[in-house]
Design a protein around this motif. Structure first.
Motif, short mmCIF file in Angstrom:
data_model
loop_
_atom_site.label_atom_id
_atom_site.label_comp_id
_atom_site.label_asym_id
_atom_site.label_seq_id
_atom_site.Cartn_x
_atom_site.Cartn_y
_atom_site.Cartn_z
N VAL A 190 84.75 -10.88 -69.66
CA VAL A 190 84.00 -9.90 -70.46
C VAL A 190 83.45 -10.55 -71.73
O VAL A 190 82.29 -10.34 -72.10
CB VAL A 190 84.89 -8.67 -70.78
N THR A 191 84.25 -11.37 -72.40
CA THR A 191 83.80 -12.03 -73.63
C THR A 191 82.57 -12.89 -73.35
O THR A 191 81.60 -12.89 -74.11
CB THR A 191 84.95 -12.91 -74.20
N HIS A 192 82.59 -13.62 -72.24
CA HIS A 192 81.46 -14.47 -71.85
C HIS A 192 80.20 -13.63 -71.64
O HIS A 192 79.12 -13.95 -72.16
CB HIS A 192 81.83 -15.24 -70.57
N VAL A 226 79.54 -10.53 -72.70
CA VAL A 226 79.11 -9.86 -73.95
C VAL A 226 78.35 -10.86 -74.83
O VAL A 226 77.34 -10.52 -75.45
CB VAL A 226 80.33 -9.25 -74.69
N SER A 227 78.80 -12.12 -74.83
CA SER A 227 78.11 -13.15 -75.63
C SER A 227 76.69 -13.39 -75.12
O SER A 227 75.82 -13.87 -75.84
CB SER A 227 78.90 -14.47 -75.62
N LEU A 228 76.44 -13.03 -73.85
CA LEU A 228 75.10 -13.16 -73.28
C LEU A 228 74.27 -11.88 -73.44
O LEU A 228 73.17 -11.77 -72.92
CB LEU A 228 75.21 -13.51 -71.78
N GLY A 229 74.85 -10.90 -74.15
CA GLY A 229 74.12 -9.67 -74.45
C GLY A 229 74.29 -8.54 -73.44
O GLY A 229 73.61 -7.52 -73.51
N HIS A 230 75.22 -8.71 -72.49
CA HIS A 230 75.46 -7.63 -71.50
C HIS A 230 76.35 -6.54 -72.10
O HIS A 230 77.33 -6.85 -72.77
CB HIS A 230 76.12 -8.20 -70.24
N THR A 231 75.99 -5.29 -71.84
CA THR A 231 76.83 -4.18 -72.29
C THR A 231 77.25 -3.30 -71.11
O THR A 231 78.27 -2.62 -71.17
CB THR A 231 76.09 -3.29 -73.32
N ARG A 232 76.47 -3.31 -70.02
CA ARG A 232 76.84 -2.57 -68.79
C ARG A 232 77.45 -3.57 -67.83
O ARG A 232 76.77 -4.19 -67.01
CB ARG A 232 75.61 -1.91 -68.15
N ILE A 233 78.76 -3.76 -67.97
CA ILE A 233 79.47 -4.76 -67.16
C ILE A 233 80.35 -4.02 -66.15
O ILE A 233 81.18 -3.19 -66.53
CB ILE A 233 80.34 -5.67 -68.06
N GLY A 234 80.19 -4.32 -64.87
CA GLY A 234 80.97 -3.66 -63.82
C GLY A 234 82.11 -4.56 -63.35
O GLY A 234 82.08 -5.78 -63.53
N THR A 239 79.60 -18.96 -61.58
CA THR A 239 80.45 -18.86 -62.77
C THR A 239 81.70 -18.11 -62.32
O THR A 239 81.60 -17.06 -61.68
CB THR A 239 79.75 -18.07 -63.89
N THR A 240 82.87 -18.63 -62.64
CA THR A 240 84.09 -18.01 -62.12
C THR A 240 85.27 -18.24 -63.05
O THR A 240 85.20 -19.04 -63.97
CB THR A 240 84.39 -18.54 -60.69
N ILE A 241 86.34 -17.50 -62.80
CA ILE A 241 87.59 -17.70 -63.53
C ILE A 241 88.47 -18.57 -62.64
O ILE A 241 88.81 -18.17 -61.53
CB ILE A 241 88.31 -16.35 -63.79
#
Length: 341
Positions: free
Chosen positions: A171-173, A175-183, A290-292
């Motif tokens: 989520v931090t990653h 949000v840093s890219l400007g996303h607010t609608r994250i599913g 991109t993955t965890i």
């Protein structure tokens, strides 16, 4: 037979009752004592009973849910190598749809006289499952370790990735890219790793975006842990205007990319996708994912270490060993439309 029992007992320096227990494969004998009885058999020229010949080879069972998801073979390889280095022979037992259940595989391994069992993502991760099966196994004197999943009802070492921390990283990653609608796309709610990811996701959304849990709840979609499951879940989230989707496995993430493309959306320009596991070959997808990264190497080695301590009779107190995942940024995430990260 009596003379033989007496001879073996004298040679091994134990009681005849202990020799009898070892020969009949009964629990309640320390590993070192069992070894000295078997060594006495060898010295006196007696053949080991078939069951004990197998047991003395140091077989260790490894039960995995399936091998479709590349993270399971990767974990099996790490565990297998670590066991082999310690002189044990790994036996891989896989549940397949319509095939053997975890209980049947366990019984089969116990009948083979395994020295111990490592369960990966088994029924211990399912909050609706009866945990008594593990008590019975402990009662049979078979040491075991549980990977990926946790139950306070089971007295055994657990090895887990930190699912909550993983969601905060994702989520931090985004949000840093400007996303607010994250599913968030994940498996059925009854699994412990799923519940922990939800908890981590909702906490991160509140922390990073000030979004209350009742609002972020609408951005969570349950499905199956598969490519098709990921496609269905991500499709539903994209239709709810999500510009980014965090998936609970890399397989689901590949399904999410397919869902975006079916809607003629581009990844990452229109929709960002984050996976979970960092399975082998996932860096070579289009786009690279991109993955965890799940710490498979350290988790697998810790599982073997914990099991060998159980087998050796010096078990750690029943507890959960939690390993930190890391974010691996590749090509499937980018700035949200109109955002200036």
């Amino acid at each position: 037979m009596t003379a033989r029992l007496a001879d073996i007992a004298a040679q091994a320096g134990v009681s005849e009752a202990t020799v009898s227990r070892v020969l009949n494969g009964r629990p309640g004998v320390a590993a070192a004592t069992r070894e000295s009885v078997l060594a006495a058999l060898d010295v006196l020229g007696y053949e080991r009973p078939v069951r004990l010949r197998q047991r003395s080879a140091g077989l260790v069972g490894l039960i995995t849910p399936e091998l479709e998801n590349p993270i399971f073979p990767a974990l099996a390889q790490v565990i297998g190598q670590a066991l082999t280095r310690q002189g044990y022979t790994p036996v891989l037992a896989t549940q397949t749809p319509g095939g053997s259940t975890e209980d049947e595989l366990t019984e089969m391994l116990v009948d083979r006289g395994v020295a111990g069992i490592i369960f990966v993502s088994g029924l211990h991760a399912d909050t609706s499952a009866d945990m008594q099966r593990y008590d019975q196994l402990r009662g049979q004197g078979v040491p075991f370790v549980l990977v990926d999943g946790f139950s306070p009802k089971v007295r055994a070492p657990f090895i887990s990735p930190d699912d909550r921390a993983a969601m905060l990283l994702a989520v931090t990653h985004l949000v840093s890219l400007g996303h607010t609608r994250i599913g968030l796309a994940l498996g059925p709610r009854r699994y412990v790793p799923v519940l922990r990811k939800i908890e981590g996701f909702q906490h991160a959304m509140r922390d990073r975006l000030g979004m209350p849990p009742e609002e972020s709840e609408e951005l969570i979609q349950h499905s199956l842990y598969s490519l098709e499951g990921g496609q269905a879940a991500a499709g539903a989230l994209i239709d709810r205007d999500c510009t980014a989707v965090v998936c609970a496995s890399d397989m689901m993430a590949l399904g999410a990319i397919r869902a975006a493309r079916r809607r003629e959306l581009r990844v990452p320009q229109d929709v960002s996708v984050v996976g979970f596991d960092d399975s082998p070959l996932i860096a070579f997808t289009d786009p690279p994912l991109t993955t965890i990264r799940k710490p498979v190497q350290s988790m697998g080695q810790a599982a073997v270490r914990a099991l060998l301590e159980e087998i050796g009779g010096t078990p750690a107190p029943p507890s959960e060993f939690v390993f930190l995942p890391e974010l691996v940024v590749r090509g499937s995430t980018a700035a949200a439309h109109g955002a200036h990260p």
